[in-house]
Design a protein around this motif. Sequence first.
Motif, short mmCIF file in Angstrom:
data_model
loop_
_atom_site.label_atom_id
_atom_site.label_comp_id
_atom_site.label_asym_id
_atom_site.label_seq_id
_atom_site.Cartn_x
_atom_site.Cartn_y
_atom_site.Cartn_z
N LYS A 44 0.78 -0.98 -0.07
CA LYS A 44 -0.08 0.03 0.00
C LYS A 44 0.86 1.45 0.09
O LYS A 44 2.01 1.34 0.75
N GLY A 45 0.38 2.29 -0.66
CA GLY A 45 1.04 3.50 -0.87
C GLY A 45 2.65 3.42 -1.46
O GLY A 45 2.80 2.84 -2.23
N ASN A 46 3.51 3.99 -0.69
CA ASN A 46 4.74 4.13 -1.10
C ASN A 46 5.72 2.99 -0.16
O ASN A 46 6.76 3.16 -0.04
N ASN A 47 5.08 1.75 0.01
CA ASN A 47 5.64 0.77 0.60
C ASN A 47 6.04 -0.24 -0.25
O ASN A 47 5.50 -0.64 -1.15
N ARG A 48 6.80 -1.07 0.39
CA ARG A 48 7.39 -2.23 -0.24
C ARG A 48 7.37 -3.36 0.85
O ARG A 48 7.52 -2.98 1.93
N LYS A 49 6.97 -4.44 0.41
CA LYS A 49 6.71 -5.47 1.43
C LYS A 49 7.57 -6.66 1.38
O LYS A 49 7.97 -7.11 0.14
N PHE A 50 8.08 -7.20 2.16
CA PHE A 50 8.97 -8.44 2.28
C PHE A 50 8.24 -9.66 2.99
O PHE A 50 7.61 -9.25 4.21
N SER A 51 8.54 -10.65 2.68
CA SER A 51 7.87 -11.70 3.05
C SER A 51 8.85 -13.11 3.51
O SER A 51 9.89 -13.10 2.75
N TRP A 52 8.47 -13.76 4.25
CA TRP A 52 9.23 -14.88 4.90
C TRP A 52 8.47 -16.07 5.36
O TRP A 52 7.11 -15.66 5.69
N LEU A 53 8.86 -17.09 5.52
CA LEU A 53 8.02 -18.18 5.92
C LEU A 53 8.10 -18.36 7.75
O LEU A 53 9.35 -18.15 8.11
N VAL A 54 6.89 -18.84 8.19
CA VAL A 54 7.11 -19.15 9.74
C VAL A 54 6.44 -20.20 10.00
O VAL A 54 5.50 -20.62 9.41
N ILE A 55 6.56 -20.92 11.03
CA ILE A 55 5.98 -21.85 11.53
C ILE A 55 5.12 -21.48 12.97
O ILE A 55 5.59 -21.09 13.71
N GLU A 56 3.74 -21.65 12.42
CA GLU A 56 3.01 -21.07 13.65
C GLU A 56 2.12 -22.23 14.38
O GLU A 56 1.51 -23.25 13.64
N PRO A 57 2.06 -22.38 15.48
CA PRO A 57 1.37 -23.53 16.22
C PRO A 57 -0.12 -23.11 16.52
O PRO A 57 -0.61 -21.95 16.56
N ILE A 86 2.70 -24.09 8.38
CA ILE A 86 3.86 -23.18 7.90
C ILE A 86 2.87 -21.86 7.20
O ILE A 86 2.32 -22.27 6.20
N THR A 87 3.30 -20.71 7.49
CA THR A 87 2.23 -19.58 6.88
C THR A 87 3.48 -18.54 6.50
O THR A 87 4.78 -18.76 6.86
N GLN A 88 2.95 -17.43 5.67
CA GLN A 88 3.93 -16.29 5.54
C GLN A 88 3.64 -15.25 6.44
O GLN A 88 2.68 -15.00 6.75
N LYS A 89 4.83 -14.56 6.45
CA LYS A 89 4.77 -13.34 7.40
C LYS A 89 5.22 -12.16 6.73
O LYS A 89 6.29 -12.57 5.68
N HIS A 90 4.54 -10.93 6.74
CA HIS A 90 5.10 -10.00 5.94
C HIS A 90 5.34 -8.47 6.84
O HIS A 90 4.81 -8.50 7.99
N LYS A 91 6.32 -7.87 5.95
CA LYS A 91 6.45 -6.63 7.06
C LYS A 91 6.99 -5.52 5.89
O LYS A 91 7.44 -6.07 4.82
#
Length: 131
Positions: A44-57, A86-91
Motif C-alpha cells: 500500500k502507498g509508497n511501501n514495499r513488502k518483504f515476506s518469509w515463512l514461519v511455523i505457527e502453532p 507453515i505460513t507467510q509473515k510480511h513486513k
Amino acid sequence: NLFRKLEIDRNEEDFKVLQGLKSIRDCLSHHYGIVREQDGSPSKGNNRKFSWLVIEPFLEEIHSGKKSKLKFGTPIETESDLCLEITQKHKSFKIGEPLSFSSLETYQIGFSLNIIVDRLMHQIARAKRFT
C-alpha cells in the motif's frame, strides 16, 4: 535453469519467498539496508513488502476440528491436538526507510530459507527415486 537440470517442478510459492529473501539480502548487502522501489514487492502507498515463512502453532479440537490460535499461558479447556502450520509473515517499509527486523524476525527469516531448502531436497530425492 536449476529446476530443469534437476528435473523437478518449481513450487511457485517457495520461489516467491526465495525471491523475497534474496531481496532482503540484496537490500542489506548492497544498499546499506535502505529500501528502494525495486526491493520487496509492492504494498500500500509508497511501501514495499518483504515476506518469509514461519511455523505457527495452533490447536485443533479433536471432536469439532475447530482451529484456534495457540495463546501461551492460557489453559487448554477442550481436548485438542497441538499442530504446526507453515505460513507467510510480511513486513512493509517505506521507500527510503532502512530495513529493521527484531531478533525473532531475523531468526524466522533465516529459518525460512531452511524450510525452502528442505522442501527442495525432498523434491530432488523423490525425483531421483523415480528416475
